[in-house]
Design a protein around this motif. Structure first.
Motif, PDB file in Angstrom:
ATOM      1  N   GLN A 113      42.665  98.650  26.499  1.00 19.05           N
ATOM      2  CA  GLN A 113      42.644  97.235  26.863  1.00 19.05           C
ATOM      3  C   GLN A 113      42.465  97.084  28.358  1.00 19.05           C
ATOM      4  O   GLN A 113      41.690  96.239  28.834  1.00 19.05           O
ATOM      5  CB  GLN A 113      43.934  96.547  26.415  1.00 19.05           C
ATOM      6  CG  GLN A 113      44.153  96.665  24.916  1.00 19.05           C
ATOM      7  CD  GLN A 113      45.342  95.856  24.464  1.00 19.05           C
ATOM      8  OE1 GLN A 113      45.325  94.649  24.535  1.00 19.05           O
ATOM      9  NE2 GLN A 113      46.369  96.545  24.009  1.00 19.05           N
ATOM     10  N   ILE A 149      38.889  97.678  29.221  1.00 22.34           N
ATOM     11  CA  ILE A 149      37.993  96.549  28.901  1.00 22.34           C
ATOM     12  C   ILE A 149      38.128  95.441  29.945  1.00 22.34           C
ATOM     13  O   ILE A 149      37.144  94.865  30.404  1.00 22.34           O
ATOM     14  CB  ILE A 149      38.288  95.976  27.500  1.00 22.34           C
ATOM     15  CG1 ILE A 149      38.057  97.032  26.442  1.00 22.34           C
ATOM     16  CG2 ILE A 149      37.491  94.744  27.264  1.00 22.34           C
ATOM     17  CD1 ILE A 149      37.043  96.691  25.419  1.00 22.34           C
ATOM     18  N   ILE A 150      39.368  95.147  30.312  1.00 24.91           N
ATOM     19  CA  ILE A 150      39.581  94.087  31.312  1.00 24.91           C
ATOM     20  C   ILE A 150      38.914  94.477  32.623  1.00 24.91           C
ATOM     21  O   ILE A 150      38.242  93.659  33.269  1.00 24.91           O
ATOM     22  CB  ILE A 150      41.085  93.827  31.522  1.00 24.91           C
ATOM     23  CG1 ILE A 150      41.711  93.307  30.237  1.00 24.91           C
ATOM     24  CG2 ILE A 150      41.286  92.834  32.644  1.00 24.91           C
ATOM     25  CD1 ILE A 150      43.170  92.965  30.371  1.00 24.91           C
ATOM     26  N   LEU A 200      35.124  94.115  32.204  1.00 24.04           N
ATOM     27  CA  LEU A 200      34.722  92.704  32.230  1.00 24.04           C
ATOM     28  C   LEU A 200      34.790  92.160  33.647  1.00 24.04           C
ATOM     29  O   LEU A 200      33.892  91.448  34.109  1.00 24.04           O
ATOM     30  CB  LEU A 200      35.634  91.867  31.326  1.00 24.04           C
ATOM     31  CG  LEU A 200      35.293  91.874  29.836  1.00 24.04           C
ATOM     32  CD1 LEU A 200      36.328  91.107  29.056  1.00 24.04           C
ATOM     33  CD2 LEU A 200      33.930  91.258  29.619  1.00 24.04           C
ATOM     34  N   PRO A 217      45.466  93.138  21.414  1.00 29.02           N
ATOM     35  CA  PRO A 217      45.134  91.728  21.651  1.00 29.02           C
ATOM     36  C   PRO A 217      43.915  91.510  22.541  1.00 29.02           C
ATOM     37  O   PRO A 217      43.114  90.625  22.273  1.00 29.02           O
ATOM     38  CB  PRO A 217      46.396  91.147  22.293  1.00 29.02           C
ATOM     39  CG  PRO A 217      47.311  92.270  22.534  1.00 29.02           C
ATOM     40  CD  PRO A 217      46.858  93.451  21.770  1.00 29.02           C
ATOM     41  N   VAL A 218      43.782  92.322  23.593  1.00 31.30           N
ATOM     42  CA  VAL A 218      42.637  92.095  24.485  1.00 31.30           C
ATOM     43  C   VAL A 218      41.337  92.252  23.729  1.00 31.30           C
ATOM     44  O   VAL A 218      40.425  91.421  23.815  1.00 31.30           O
ATOM     45  CB  VAL A 218      42.688  93.062  25.677  1.00 31.30           C
ATOM     46  CG1 VAL A 218      41.355  93.083  26.394  1.00 31.30           C
ATOM     47  CG2 VAL A 218      43.775  92.647  26.642  1.00 31.30           C
ATOM     48  N   ILE A 219      41.248  93.351  22.956  1.00 27.01           N
ATOM     49  CA  ILE A 219      40.013  93.602  22.215  1.00 27.01           C
ATOM     50  C   ILE A 219      39.798  92.518  21.171  1.00 27.01           C
ATOM     51  O   ILE A 219      38.690  92.023  20.982  1.00 27.01           O
ATOM     52  CB  ILE A 219      40.074  94.992  21.560  1.00 27.01           C
ATOM     53  CG1 ILE A 219      40.185  96.046  22.642  1.00 27.01           C
ATOM     54  CG2 ILE A 219      38.884  95.225  20.681  1.00 27.01           C
ATOM     55  CD1 ILE A 219      40.081  97.452  22.164  1.00 27.01           C
ATOM     56  N   PHE A 263      38.822  89.186  22.854  1.00 32.87           N
ATOM     57  CA  PHE A 263      37.482  89.305  23.425  1.00 32.87           C
ATOM     58  C   PHE A 263      36.432  89.216  22.318  1.00 32.87           C
ATOM     59  O   PHE A 263      35.435  88.508  22.440  1.00 32.87           O
ATOM     60  CB  PHE A 263      37.351  90.613  24.192  1.00 32.87           C
ATOM     61  CG  PHE A 263      35.943  90.921  24.587  1.00 32.87           C
ATOM     62  CD1 PHE A 263      35.206  91.898  23.921  1.00 32.87           C
ATOM     63  CD2 PHE A 263      35.322  90.207  25.590  1.00 32.87           C
ATOM     64  CE1 PHE A 263      33.902  92.164  24.260  1.00 32.87           C
ATOM     65  CE2 PHE A 263      34.002  90.466  25.943  1.00 32.87           C
ATOM     66  CZ  PHE A 263      33.295  91.449  25.285  1.00 32.87           C
TER      67      PHE A 263
END
Lengths: 398, 347, 244
Positions: free
Chosen positions: A27, A30-31, A34, B172-174, B177
């Protein structure tokens, strides 16, 4: 190969010992990713915009539009703001979508039911209709009907005349404009008649619950509707006159003034959208009706319900539950497809705002964002309504 | 049952039915003969200019003369052999796939997915090894339609599957998104996405860089359709009973292994109709690229009809294009139906 | 006892296939008959002809004095006097159990909602699921659903009850609760025609047992004689398969 396998094994082992890493690290990655992408794009965007001398910001919406719009439901001229132009585009989009949705539904239900007819000829014709209009791209259909309609219509001084007051030519179809007197009386009367019908229907429902007596609600409602409205029209001095389109010449150009015009672009777009979407709706209707178990109709018949009662109380309520969600999805598709208006210059929101306004102001980011946000809002609202409807009507299961 | 009995039962069962049958037959009588006249009997098929069309029916000469442009766009005539070569290789590979042993099947599959795309692009674009460079600007016609469709389909499918899995993720992030990404693309019309790709996207790149318009368009269509694939695949993943996930985990398979080997094969089989529909929709959406200046089949027809030597023949052009699209889309939907049936019986 | 159902020389075809061959059958008021036979023998088709869910091509069917033909008024009259219970229950999933039962009394017999609900509760109590009245079919077990279906049929206060393999779709532990309801109904004096494989039920309740095979009635006897002294070879074969 072996090297890779060994390291993957090591990684898996590591993750087993520290499971939290497996949860948080991806996570975080990914953040981070992005964030990098967004900042990279933003930096480039601001440099590029600055280089072109374009400021960012939504202030331009109040500026003068300086262009005319061919067709609008509200008054608009080149002195109005870009915000008003946006509104005109939005209304045009909703107009063509509304017309399309109405006809697509009517045609779709008709074709869907015909597809299930016991008359083999009718059912095959319906099937052919569905296959033909579903497998040809919508854009092609729009071009074809636009082109076909344009070809049929003559020039302004040679207009096609129907019923002595409808004039059709290449600039549009002109119909008389309604000029109302005491429209407010009529409006109140109309609302009152709706209220009266609502009260009557509730009353007759209660009466049936109490005594079992069935009152013919449908015919009585129609009677109430016409009586009340006619009384209001007569006694309320509600007048309706028609302002007919009259051919006038202005600097050698012929134009019809005084009526209301419907441009061929609107007709072509509404027509193609209706035909194309009706094929999908027809398939939804067919699936819905077929989805009702044969045993339901047999059980209803065996307890003595008549054919029309079976339809009203058993088949339609269950069929609608199956039909409505995908049909609503089709309404959404139709609304999004109306954006193809840009290809034939119908002034919908894409052509007016994301087209002309964008070219004039150069504010690509703001304008495209607003446009996409508009469509997103429409989609999400329809989705929410659909979810609410589904929850309300879902058949309870254990 | 002979014909009179059959028609009495199915076409004339009661007065309403009979009325319907008679009305339909009358409509046929009124519309089909003039149509046949226009398409075949009075039409002109051969010639080289508009003057040759004398019959009063369709002027198919228009199509005859323009067929090369409709198929290849503005691709230079002397280089067309490169396009043909690529398609021939493609068809030979697909054709032989069905006739060889499973060992060679594996190689053909790898060739088609990993080698052929690059080979095809090299053949089409050229620029080295003695092949003249042909800019994407002049690619067009049916060739461009197929090129865009095939590449978008190839890329949007894995992205869609990943998004579907992401939407069901526990992280949750995935999850959010994925949801946001999917709903964004599903909520906006394709035309706005194409506008964005053509007009807005260059703004986000360092000034001076120029990403080929065709590549931008393919990226746009790929991302757009991947959201629809994601929703279709999500339906399939939801339909797999909880027990399958449990069973896979209980034999020690992690998330990726269990999905790759157990869950996805089952889920994908279920959603074949939905995925096929999305692919067909993608194919039908390709004409939209003409609004950003790429001339695929419909774009070429539009261009041809405005040519001064061929005015007034738009109907023939549109009918031809409609026919081509119909053949492709109808065949694809029939094939997916037969695929569905075939897999159902072997289950 | 008066004859309440009469079938005279009834023949039926599905296309070229003849599914009922010259059926002659009478049922007297308050009589309980069980129809059994291998699948495809036409037993379901037979009772479905009695309430016109299937149409017979030749022969006469008279139910409670009304001849069954294409006349819709006659068909509707017969259907309000004949109740049917299906193998697949066929409860209306979008209505609660109570609404399932009150639907026909309200819309066909024009009862008030109060009267209809009173009637429904009475029968739901009889089949012992009155506490599930407000629930929906999807929330009930198979046995409960079938009992609700029986109550729904009873709410039209029929003279005749037809059962088309009522327990064949049920899990074994639920068959008993449904059969108990049917036994109760039989003891209350209802005329019943039951297509079933449950021979225990037949032995307990039936007056006559009918064995059908390949579209014809092969053997028809009072219950004791049927089980103890079957005449026909095919009947003996069928019984030996079923009772083991």
């Amino acid at each position: 190969m072996k090297f890779l396998k060994k390291n993957i094994k090591k990684l898996n082992l590591f993750l087993e010992n520290y499971p939290k890493v497996g949860i948080y690290f991806p996570q975080f990655l990914i953040i981070l990713l992005l964030g990098i992408i967004i900042s990279y794009f933003s930096m480039n965007a601001s440099t590029n915009m600055a280089a072109r001398g374009i400021e960012t910001g939504f202030g331009f919406l109040a500026n003068k539009a300086s262009f005319d719009i061919q067709f609008s439901l509200i008054d608009f001229d080149s002195n109005d703001s870009y915000a008003r132009a946006y509104l005109v585009g939005l209304l045009n989009t909703l107009l063509v979508s509304g017309i399309g949705i109405f006809f697509a539904t009517v045609i779709g239900f008709f074709v869907g039911v015909t597809r299930l007819s016991s008359n083999i000829l009718a059912s095959k014709v319906a099937e052919a209709y569905i296959e033909i209009f579903r497998n040809i791209p919508l854009l092609l259909q729009i071009f074809f009907w636009y082109f076909a309609i344009l070809r049929l219509l003559p020039s302004s001084d040679n207009s096609l005349i129907l019923f002595n007051f409808v004039f059709a030519n290449i600039k549009g179809i002109y119909v008389p404009r309604f000029v109302w007197e005491n429209l407010n009386h009529f409006a109140y009367g109309f609302l009152f008649s709706i209220l009266a019908i609502y009260l009557f229907v509730s009353f007759s429902k209660k009466k049936q619950e109490k005594t079992g007596v069935q009152v013919p609600t449908f015919t009585t409602s129609i009677f109430i509707f016409f009586t009340i409205n006619l009384i209001v029209i007569y006694f309320g001095n509600v007048g309706l006159s028609l302002s007919y389109p009259i051919l006038e010449t202005n600097r050698g150009l012929y134009n019809y003034m005084g009526g209301v015009s419907v441009i061929p672009e609107l007709i072509a777009l509404a027509f193609s959208l209706s035909l194309y979407t009706s094929t999908f709706i027809a398939e939804c209707v067919r699936a819905g009706i077929l989805g009702i178990d044969k045993g339901q109709k047999e059980a209803a018949a065996s307890i003595g319900l008549s054919k029309s009662q079976i339809l009203k109380l058993i088949v339609i309520p269950q069929a609608l539950r199956i039909i409505i969600p995908p049909v609503t999805n089709q309404y959404l598709n139709l609304t999004k497809n109306s954006s193809l208006a840009a290809a034939i210059a119908y002034p919908d929101i894409v052509l007016v705002f994301a087209g002309t306004a964008l070219m004039q102001t150069g504010k690509a980011i703001e304008i495209v964002s607003i446009t996409m946000l508009t469509y997103l809002t429409l989609s999400v609202s329809i989705s929410l309504i659909m979810n609410w409807y589904n929850k309300k009507n879902s058949i309870a299961e254990r | 049952m002979n014909f009179t009995n059959w028609s009495r039962k199915n076409l004339f069962a009661n007065w309403k039915d009979s009325l319907l049958t008679i009305t339909i037959l009358y409509l046929f009588y009124v519309s089909i003969p003039p149509l046949l006249n226009w398409v075949f009997l009075d039409a002109t098929f051969f010639g080289d200019s508009k003057k040759d069309c004398t019959g009063g029916g369709a002027c198919w000469v228009f199509i005859n003369v323009w067929i090369k442009r409709f198929t290849y766009g503005m691709y230079p005539n002397d280089q067309i052999w490169r396009i043909n070569l690529a398609f021939v290789i493609f068809f030979i590979s697909i054709g032989s796939y069905f006739f060889v042993s499973s060992k060679i099947k594996k190689y053909i599959f790898i060739f088609l997915t990993l080698v052929f795309p690059f080979l095809a692009i090299f053949l089409f674009h050229g620029g080295s090894l003695g092949l003249e460079e042909v800019e994407t600007r002049v690619w067009g016609g049916l060739f461009l339609t197929l090129f865009i469709s095939v590449f978008s389909i190839i890329f949007c499918f894995p992205i869609g599957v990943l998004l579907a899995m992401g939407r069901r993720s526990n992280l949750p992030v995935i999850k959010y998104f994925s949801i946001g990404f999917i709903e964004l693309w599903r909520g906006v019309p394709l035309i706005t996405v194409l506008f964005m790709a053509a007009v807005m996207f260059p703004v986000f790149l360092p000034s001076g860089t120029n990403l080929d318009k065709l590549i931008r368009v393919i990226i746009a269509i790929t991302l757009f359709e991947s959201a629809y694939i994601a929703e279709v695949v999500r339906g399939g993943l939801q339909a797999i009973p909880r027990g399958q996930y449990d069973a896979a985990n209980s034999i020690g398979m992690g998330y990726w292994k269990s999905h790759l080997l157990i869950i996805l094969p089952q889920a994908l089989k279920i959603v074949i109709p939905g995925v096929a529909n999305t692919f067909i929709a993608l194919f039908k959406d390709t004409p939209l690229i003409l609004v950003v200046g790429l001339m695929e089949l419909l774009g070429m027809v539009n261009m041809a009809k405005t040519n001064p030597a061929w005015l007034g023949l738009a109907t023939e052009g549109y009918v031809f294009a409609a026919f081509v699209y119909f053949i492709f889309c109808f065949s694809m939907s029939r094939y997916s139906l037969s695929l569905e049936n075939k897999l159902k019986t072997t289950n | 006892m008066s004859k309440i159902i009469e079938l005279k020389s009834v023949n039926k075809w599905f296309g070229d296939f003849q599914v009922l061959k010259d059926i002659n059958l009478t049922v007297s008021s308050k009589e309980k008959i069980v129809i059994c036979g291998p699948s495809g023998s036409g037993k379901s088709t037979l009772i479905r002809c009695i309430n016109r869910l299937e149409e017979h091509q030749k022969g006469d069917i008279v139910v409670d004095g009304i001849t069954l033909d294409a006349n819709t008024k006659n068909i509707e009259k017969i259907r309000s006097e004949v109740g049917m219970v299906f193998q697949q229950f066929n409860l209306f999933p979008h209505l609660s159990i109570l609404d399932n039962c009150t639907l026909a009394p309200i819309w066909v017999k024009k009862k008030s909602k109060k009267d209809a609900e009173e009637l429904a509760n009475q029968y739901l109590e009889k089949v012992q699921i009155v506490d599930q009245a407000k629930k929906f079919p999807g929330q009930l077990s198979g046995g409960q659903q079938q009992r609700a279906a029986i109550a729904r049929a009873l709410c039209m206060e029929p003279n005749i009850m037809l059962f088309d393999e009522p327990t064949s779709a049920l899990d074994p532990e639920m068959i008993k609760e449904v059969l108990d309801v049917m036994v109760d109904l039989a003891k209350g004096g209802m005329t019943m025609c039951v297509v079933t494989h449950e021979m225990g039920f037949a032995k307990e309740v039936a007056d006559r047992v009918i064995f059908m095979d390949e579209g014809s009635i092969v053997e028809e006897k009072p219950t004791d004689q049927f089980f103890n002294n079957p005449e026909n070879e095919r009947t003996k074969l069928f019984l030996s398969q079923i009772l083991n």
